[in-house]
Design an enzyme around this catalytic site. Structure first.
Site, PDB file in Angstrom:
ATOM      1  N   LYS A 120     -14.229 -14.342   9.535  1.00  0.00           N
ATOM      2  CA  LYS A 120     -13.294 -14.037  10.639  1.00  0.00           C
ATOM      3  C   LYS A 120     -14.020 -14.362  11.945  1.00  0.00           C
ATOM      4  O   LYS A 120     -14.849 -13.598  12.405  1.00  0.00           O
ATOM      5  CB  LYS A 120     -12.917 -12.554  10.582  1.00  0.00           C
ATOM      6  CG  LYS A 120     -11.543 -12.219  11.093  1.00  0.00           C
ATOM      7  CD  LYS A 120     -11.307 -12.528  12.553  1.00  0.00           C
ATOM      8  CE  LYS A 120     -12.015 -11.592  13.492  1.00  0.00           C
ATOM      9  NZ  LYS A 120     -11.988 -12.016  14.902  1.00  0.00           N
ATOM     10  N   VAL A 136      -7.452  -7.665  13.136  1.00  0.00           N
ATOM     11  CA  VAL A 136      -7.371  -8.330  11.826  1.00  0.00           C
ATOM     12  C   VAL A 136      -8.755  -8.286  11.155  1.00  0.00           C
ATOM     13  O   VAL A 136      -8.880  -8.191   9.938  1.00  0.00           O
ATOM     14  CB  VAL A 136      -6.830  -9.770  11.987  1.00  0.00           C
ATOM     15  CG1 VAL A 136      -6.988 -10.576  10.719  1.00  0.00           C
ATOM     16  CG2 VAL A 136      -5.354  -9.720  12.396  1.00  0.00           C
ATOM     17  N   GLY A 137      -9.786  -8.300  11.997  1.00  0.00           N
ATOM     18  CA  GLY A 137     -11.147  -8.136  11.474  1.00  0.00           C
ATOM     19  C   GLY A 137     -11.347  -6.743  10.909  1.00  0.00           C
ATOM     20  O   GLY A 137     -12.096  -6.547   9.946  1.00  0.00           O
ATOM     21  N   GLU A 165     -25.968  -7.601  13.438  1.00  0.00           N
ATOM     22  CA  GLU A 165     -26.812  -8.241  14.466  1.00  0.00           C
ATOM     23  C   GLU A 165     -26.128  -7.966  15.794  1.00  0.00           C
ATOM     24  O   GLU A 165     -25.046  -8.498  16.053  1.00  0.00           O
ATOM     25  CB  GLU A 165     -26.879  -9.749  14.250  1.00  0.00           C
ATOM     26  CG  GLU A 165     -27.565 -10.176  12.987  1.00  0.00           C
ATOM     27  CD  GLU A 165     -29.055  -9.985  13.032  1.00  0.00           C
ATOM     28  OE1 GLU A 165     -29.595  -9.661  14.111  1.00  0.00           O
ATOM     29  OE2 GLU A 165     -29.676 -10.136  11.978  1.00  0.00           O
ATOM     30  N   CYS A 203     -28.084 -13.271  22.699  1.00  0.00           N
ATOM     31  CA  CYS A 203     -28.505 -11.879  22.530  1.00  0.00           C
ATOM     32  C   CYS A 203     -30.011 -11.703  22.628  1.00  0.00           C
ATOM     33  O   CYS A 203     -30.477 -10.629  22.967  1.00  0.00           O
ATOM     34  CB  CYS A 203     -27.999 -11.364  21.204  1.00  0.00           C
ATOM     35  SG  CYS A 203     -28.392 -12.489  19.882  1.00  0.00           S
ATOM     36  N   GLU A 224     -26.661  -4.737  28.464  1.00  0.00           N
ATOM     37  CA  GLU A 224     -26.635  -6.172  28.192  1.00  0.00           C
ATOM     38  C   GLU A 224     -25.539  -6.798  29.056  1.00  0.00           C
ATOM     39  O   GLU A 224     -24.371  -6.430  28.939  1.00  0.00           O
ATOM     40  CB  GLU A 224     -26.334  -6.404  26.716  1.00  0.00           C
ATOM     41  CG  GLU A 224     -26.310  -7.866  26.372  1.00  0.00           C
ATOM     42  CD  GLU A 224     -26.100  -8.107  24.893  1.00  0.00           C
ATOM     43  OE1 GLU A 224     -25.100  -7.615  24.361  1.00  0.00           O
ATOM     44  OE2 GLU A 224     -26.937  -8.796  24.288  1.00  0.00           O
TER      45      GLU A 224
HETATM   46  P1  NAD Z   1     -17.458  -8.541  20.036  1.00  0.00           P
HETATM   47  O1  NAD Z   1     -18.222  -7.446  19.440  1.00  0.00           O
HETATM   48  O2  NAD Z   1     -16.384  -8.229  21.001  1.00  0.00           O
HETATM   49  O3  NAD Z   1     -16.726  -9.434  18.920  1.00  0.00           O
HETATM   50  C1  NAD Z   1     -17.429 -10.050  17.871  1.00  0.00           C
HETATM   51  C2  NAD Z   1     -16.476 -10.267  16.719  1.00  0.00           C
HETATM   52  O4  NAD Z   1     -16.000  -9.008  16.253  1.00  0.00           O
HETATM   53  C3  NAD Z   1     -15.234 -11.095  17.045  1.00  0.00           C
HETATM   54  O5  NAD Z   1     -14.942 -11.927  15.941  1.00  0.00           O
HETATM   55  C4  NAD Z   1     -14.161 -10.027  17.206  1.00  0.00           C
HETATM   56  O6  NAD Z   1     -12.861 -10.519  16.947  1.00  0.00           O
HETATM   57  C5  NAD Z   1     -14.567  -9.033  16.156  1.00  0.00           C
HETATM   58  N1  NAD Z   1     -14.084  -7.673  16.375  1.00  0.00           N
HETATM   59  C6  NAD Z   1     -13.841  -7.039  17.551  1.00  0.00           C
HETATM   60  N2  NAD Z   1     -13.449  -5.780  17.335  1.00  0.00           N
HETATM   61  C7  NAD Z   1     -13.445  -5.591  15.993  1.00  0.00           C
HETATM   62  C8  NAD Z   1     -13.167  -4.476  15.153  1.00  0.00           C
HETATM   63  N3  NAD Z   1     -12.815  -3.309  15.644  1.00  0.00           N
HETATM   64  N4  NAD Z   1     -13.286  -4.639  13.813  1.00  0.00           N
HETATM   65  C9  NAD Z   1     -13.669  -5.809  13.285  1.00  0.00           C
HETATM   66  N5  NAD Z   1     -13.954  -6.903  14.034  1.00  0.00           N
HETATM   67  C10 NAD Z   1     -13.849  -6.788  15.376  1.00  0.00           C
HETATM   68  O7  NAD Z   1     -18.563  -9.482  20.623  1.00  0.00           O
HETATM   69  P2  NAD Z   1     -18.360 -10.782  21.482  1.00  0.00           P
HETATM   70  O8  NAD Z   1     -17.924 -10.328  22.830  1.00  0.00           O
HETATM   71  O9  NAD Z   1     -17.514 -11.755  20.763  1.00  0.00           O
HETATM   72  O10 NAD Z   1     -19.871 -11.356  21.508  1.00  0.00           O
HETATM   73  C11 NAD Z   1     -20.813 -10.971  22.464  1.00  0.00           C
HETATM   74  C12 NAD Z   1     -21.725  -9.911  21.929  1.00  0.00           C
HETATM   75  O11 NAD Z   1     -22.326 -10.304  20.698  1.00  0.00           O
HETATM   76  C13 NAD Z   1     -22.880  -9.628  22.861  1.00  0.00           C
HETATM   77  O12 NAD Z   1     -22.975  -8.266  23.098  1.00  0.00           O
HETATM   78  C14 NAD Z   1     -24.107 -10.142  22.131  1.00  0.00           C
HETATM   79  O13 NAD Z   1     -25.306  -9.508  22.383  1.00  0.00           O
HETATM   80  C15 NAD Z   1     -23.718 -10.024  20.715  1.00  0.00           C
HETATM   81  N6  NAD Z   1     -24.450 -11.022  19.923  1.00  0.00           N
HETATM   82  C16 NAD Z   1     -25.469 -10.602  19.110  1.00  0.00           C
HETATM   83  C17 NAD Z   1     -26.176 -11.516  18.374  1.00  0.00           C
HETATM   84  C18 NAD Z   1     -27.304 -11.104  17.466  1.00  0.00           C
HETATM   85  O14 NAD Z   1     -27.708 -11.889  16.642  1.00  0.00           O
HETATM   86  N7  NAD Z   1     -27.824  -9.907  17.570  1.00  0.00           N
HETATM   87  C19 NAD Z   1     -25.841 -12.856  18.432  1.00  0.00           C
HETATM   88  C20 NAD Z   1     -24.808 -13.243  19.253  1.00  0.00           C
HETATM   89  C21 NAD Z   1     -24.110 -12.309  19.988  1.00  0.00           C
END
Ligand code: NAD
Length: 510
Positions: A204, A241-242, A280, A314, A413
């Site tokens: 997803k 949907v996730g 992660e 990140c 962050e």
């Molecule tokens: P996010 O947490 O908003 O979304 C990530 C994913 O989760 C998306 O696919 C989103 O649709 C899904 N999602 C959102 N709410 C959900 C829920 N309740 N249940 C299931 N799935 C859900 O993050 P983002 O804004 O897309 O990405 C940025 C963040 O990701 C930053 O905070 C960054 O630090 C982190 N990040 C971490 C790493 C790592 O390896 N540690 C790598 C890249 C990004």
């Protein structure tokens, strides 16, 4: 318009307003469910936007909860009824096919990643495209060469000699949920080891970058022998949907990369069916420049690092910790390095900084800039929209000095091109400030003495540390966080074993 019409639209490039630079982008609007490329059940589509131009690139099928349930059922059936989980040689062959398909379609993948993620094209020659393509071969090889069985020495138990074996086998159905910042890389980093280990997968992707995932589904369907249902891809405009994936009892494990807040929600949801959870999450990593370090190169590590891809990474060292004796010099050098960064059109190879992913993220970053000013920190550079870049979600390289280690700027962050500088007194003080964070993802230490730098590095409560500019990033190096930066490790043998269960077998010996 249907997903198949959208395919034609993508192929013809129609439906896309003229962008400042014209680069054809071939989208893949269809979901992958049960070995077929399909529209969403409702036929709904959502728009995929180019963050550099704010123009619509094309469309993607908008998966619903029903589409997700279809995909979960397909993955469950494939795990329970095919030989995928028990035939590593077959898995290896199929993943090599996927690697070859990615190689063959690398230019399409490159244009998708630049267009939908706003990634500087220069980065596609490393982590954004070339790396995930090469990594697919790494996982294909490991699927076949990994020793799944580990015999233990014979031992007498209750008066009877025993032959014992520790066997590792796939966890089952894995739900992979990914963000938009490194979409192709992170999709591969999740599905490749999961598939290599014998699991079936439902991927997803983030709504901002659907095609970096749907393309992988298409290649798996059209160019590999991966059995139907082993890899499913459900894109959706709806984050929830996730959530279906995290709560459904047919799913055995969730692997997630994204924000700490979402990680928390996922863990709570997955706890209902006690799924294995691999997270992660975010980071606020420190780069420590000790008083005897090569200040220019040490500072550049953070100053350039925070601008590349507009700071949407990140593991970037977004807190620059400078020894007081090099504090003013370090700030000046950081500002100089940041002024030299090419900002703008991600298709221009000279630009290392493109746009942020969407308007909401840019507003978030500006919110932090305002919070920084209000906190009394000194704005040395940037903080606004770069000149001439009013269209697209651009933010100037931004540098704050004299930042209080407790301030929001130093604790949260930002996920934008914002570097914060904090002074320290001695090595103990540097370690104290670096560890004063709820995160623990990465870090860096710089000193003329590798021994001194290593001593400091070992005291950091983080999953990776760069010493004097060392680069740990590689598919065979485990990556992940301490504390609220996550649970588990991606990459390396450690990362592969996250996707394996452990079974002990014992046999009486005569
Ligand atoms: P996010 O947490 O908003 O979304 C990530 C994913 O989760 C998306 O696919 C989103 O649709 C899904 N999602 C959102 N709410 C959900 C829920 N309740 N249940 C299931 N799935 C859900 O993050 P983002 O804004 O897309 O990405 C940025 C963040 O990701 C930053 O905070 C960054 O630090 C982190 N990040 C971490 C790493 C790592 O390896 N540690 C790598 C890249 C990004």
């Amino acid at each position: 318009m249907s997903a198949s019409e959208a395919t034609a639209e993508g192929a013809a490039g129609a439906g896309r307003d003229p962008a400042p630079t014209e680069h054809p982008v071939l989208g893949e609007p269809r979901l992958t469910v049960g070995g077929s490329l399909v529209e969403s059940r409702s036929g709904a589509l959502f728009e995929n936007m180019d963050p550099a131009t704010e123009l619509v690139l094309g469309h993607c099928a908008d998966g619903s909860t029903e589409d997700m349930q279809d995909a979960i059922e397909a993955a469950r059936t494939a795990f329970d009824t095919t030989g995928w989980s028990t035939d590593p040689a077959f898995r290896s062959r199929c993943l090599y096919q996927l690697f070859e398909a990615m190689e063959a379609h690398k230019e399409e993948l490159r244009s998708v990643v630049v267009a939908e993620a706003g990634s500087p094209v220069a980065m596609t020659y490393a982590v954004q495209v070339e790396e995930p393509v090469a990594d697919m071969a790494y996982w294909a090889e490991l699927a076949g060469s990994y020793e799944y069985d580990r015999p233990l020495p014979d031992r007498e138990v209750f008066g009877q000699m025993q032959r014992r074996l520790v066997a590792r086998e796939a966890v089952g159905v894995v739900g992979a949920i990914t963000p938009w910042n490194f979409p192709l890389y992170l999709n591969v980093a999740k599905l490749a080891p999961a598939l290599a280990a014998g699991n079936t997968v439902v991927l997803k992707p983030a709504p901002d970058t659907p095609w970096s995932a749907t393309w992988l589904g298409r290649l798996a369907v059209e160019e590999t022998d991966i059995p139907p249902g082993v890899l499913n891809v459900v894109a959706s405009s709806d984050h929830l949907v996730g959530e279906t994936l995290t709560s459904d009892p047919r799913v055995d494990m969730i692997t997630f990369t994204g924000s700490t807040a979402t990680g928390r929600r996922i863990m709570a949801s997955a706890s209902q069916s006690l799924k294995k959870v691999f997270l992660e999450l975010g980071g606020k990593s420190a780069n420590i420049v000790l008083d005897d370090a090569d200040v220019a190169s040490a500072v550049a590590f953070s100053a350039i690092g925070v601008c590349v891809h507009a700071g949407q990474g990140c593991a970037i060292t977004t807190r620059l910790l400078l020894a007081r004796s090099v504090y003013d010099e370090g700030i000046e050098l950081a500002a100089e390095a940041m002024r030299g960064i090419g900002v703008g059109d991600p298709w221009d190879p000279a630009n290392l900084q493109g746009p942020l992913i969407n308007a909401r993220q840019r507003e978030r970053v500006f919110g932090y800039v305002e919070a920084g000013k209000a906190s009394g920190a000194r704005l040395v550079l940037g903080g606004g929209v770069p000149e001439g870049l009013g269209r697209g979600f651009y933010v100037e390289p931004t540098l704050f000095a004299d930042v209080d280690p407790d301030a929001t700027l130093a604790q949260e962050e930002i996920f934008g091109p914002v570097l914060v500088v904090i002074p320290f007194d001695d090595d103990d003080d540097a370690v104290r400030i670096a560890n004063h964070s709820r995160y623990g993802l990465s870090g860096a230490v710089n000193s003329a003495s590798e021994e001194r730098a290593t001593a400091v590095a070992r005291r950091l409560r983080t999953g990776t540390v760069s010493v004097n500019g060392g680069m740990w990033f590689s598919p065979d190096v485990p990556f992940g966080g301490y504390r609220q930066s996550g649970i588990g490790r991606e990459n390396g043998i450690e990362g592969f074993e996250e996707y394996l269960e452990v079974k002990a077998l014992a046999f009486p010996k005569s």
